[in-house]
Write an enzyme that holds these catalytic residues in place. Structure first.
Site, short mmCIF file in Angstrom:
data_model
loop_
_atom_site.label_atom_id
_atom_site.label_comp_id
_atom_site.label_asym_id
_atom_site.label_seq_id
_atom_site.Cartn_x
_atom_site.Cartn_y
_atom_site.Cartn_z
N LYS A 103 0.88 -1.17 0.00
CA LYS A 103 0.00 0.00 0.00
C LYS A 103 0.91 1.21 0.00
O LYS A 103 1.79 1.34 0.85
CB LYS A 103 -0.91 0.02 1.22
CG LYS A 103 -1.80 1.28 1.23
CD LYS A 103 -2.94 1.18 2.21
CE LYS A 103 -2.56 1.65 3.58
NZ LYS A 103 -3.74 1.80 4.46
N HIS B 292 -12.97 10.74 10.99
CA HIS B 292 -13.33 9.98 9.79
C HIS B 292 -13.50 8.48 10.08
O HIS B 292 -14.46 7.86 9.68
CB HIS B 292 -12.25 10.19 8.72
CG HIS B 292 -12.47 9.41 7.48
ND1 HIS B 292 -13.54 9.64 6.63
CD2 HIS B 292 -11.78 8.37 6.95
CE1 HIS B 292 -13.49 8.78 5.63
NE2 HIS B 292 -12.44 8.00 5.79
#
Ligand code: NAD
Length: 325
Positions: free
Chosen positions: A71, A141
């Site tokens: 990633k 978030h």
């Protein structure tokens, strides 16, 4: 998956990958890590001296799930002003038999989903079966993803929450309402006294929950501390609780355990990889009164596992973009 390159956008990830997929993928990869079938490579994270950005890679190989890749991404603090998410990431998957690039998968939504799946796996394996009150510390978030995933693991009757910026709490309250759960904003000490399961998901650099505030038998999924210097819990709490983590090396270096390790309150051997509990090699919770802590630091293998699921599902459902290589 096909022989060519599979491209899966953020939008398609949201369409095809759900919480159940994430739970299974993360549980399986934690189990593979504990068996020694999957391992994370050293993490790279650098301030690039441009746009105030922090950029890096998390990578690894899961021999059981055959996920190889990385990633890539980081944090661009100016993005919000451009209408973009500050955290940006993309997963690259490679064919472990040939090294060929196999898939490019949007990593923003999947990061939130896999992080929530990690705490959710910890609740499934470590929280008391009769847990009724869920305490949330943090309202940013990630917090709504965390709440939705946790709510599926026990028959919670109520959500209580605290955040240093209280104006952010109504967003979490709206999700609780959607889930049919009463929601109450409380002070931290009251949260510790009442919650059976606590999730911490803040960017704090100091302890937010003190050891003597926590109810006996509670399970705490500590998810915000993923960097050197960050902290959410009183180190004294780690000295008395039973400790579990995704990866011990990360837990002691950059996870919540870093502080208790530095002050000599615990040693590496006090922390159990949660995969051992999943595999049945460790009993997990041993008594109703024991406090369990899951130090969720976030490993690259979680990203590879969930991105592989996204690529497979998107390809199967005809939702991916296919490029011949
Ligand atoms: P966000 O910026 O949307 O929200 C940050 C939260 O922390 C808010 O609740 C905010 O009020 C609170 N906060 C901000 N500064 C604080 C401070 N100094 N002290 C206490 N609280 C503070 O962030 P997010 O995307 O919701 O992420 C929350 C945390 O989770 C971050 O630390 C992030 O790095 C971490 N994270 C961990 C993983 C993992 O795998 N463990 C994955 C993704 C994010």
């Amino acid at each position: 998956m096909t022989n060519g390159l599979v491209i899966v956008s953020e939008e398609v990830c949201q369409q095809v990958v759900g919480r159940g997929d994430a739970f299974t993928a993360v549980e399986q990869v934690f189990a593979a890590m504990a068996r020694g079938d999957a391992y994370n490579f050293p993490v790279i994270r650098e301030a690039i001296g441009h746009a105030d950005a922090l950029y890096g890679f998390k990578s690894g190989f899961d021999r059981a799930g055959l996920a190889l890749g990385l990633k890539s991404g980081g944090y661009w603090p100016g993005n919000a002003d451009k209408g973009l998410t500050n955290h940006q990431s993309t997963v690259c998957l490679f064919d472990p038999d040939s090294g060929r690039l196999k898939a490019l998968v949007g990593g923003n939504y999947l990061t939130a989903l896999r992080t929530a799946a990690a705490s959710s796996v910890s609740i499934a394996h470590l929280a008391r079966r009769d847990a009724k009150v869920l305490g949330m510390v943090g309202a940013g978030h990630q917090s709504t993803f965390q709440l939705r995933a946790a709510a599926e693991q026990r028959a919670f009757e109520k959500v209580i929450a605290w955040n240093p910026h209280p104006e952010m709490l109504p967003k979490l309250g709206a999700v609780a309402a959607e889930l049919g759960l009463p929601f109450q904003a409380v002070e931290r000490e009251a949260l510790g006294a009442e919650a059976d399961v606590i999730i911490t998901i803040t960017s704090a650099f100091e302890p937010l929950l003190m050891a003597d505030w926590i109810k006996p038998g509670a399970h705490i999924a500590c998810m915000g501390t993923d960097t050197v210097g960050k902290q959410e819990l009183d180190p004294a709490l780690l000295a008395t609780a039973s400790l579990f983590t995704d990866e011990v090396a990360q837990s002691v270096n950059l996870g919540e355990a870093q502080h208790a390790i530095k002050s000599g309150l615990i040693v590496d051997a006090d922390i159990t990889p949660i995969g051992e509990v999943i595999n049945g090699a460790h009993p997990g919770r041993r008594s109703a009164d024991e406090i369990t802590i899951f130090d969720g630091t976030g490993v690259g293998l979680q990203d590879l596992a969930i991105a592989s699921v996204a690529a497979d599902l998107a390809a199967k459902r005809g939702a991916a973009t296919l490029v011949a290589l």
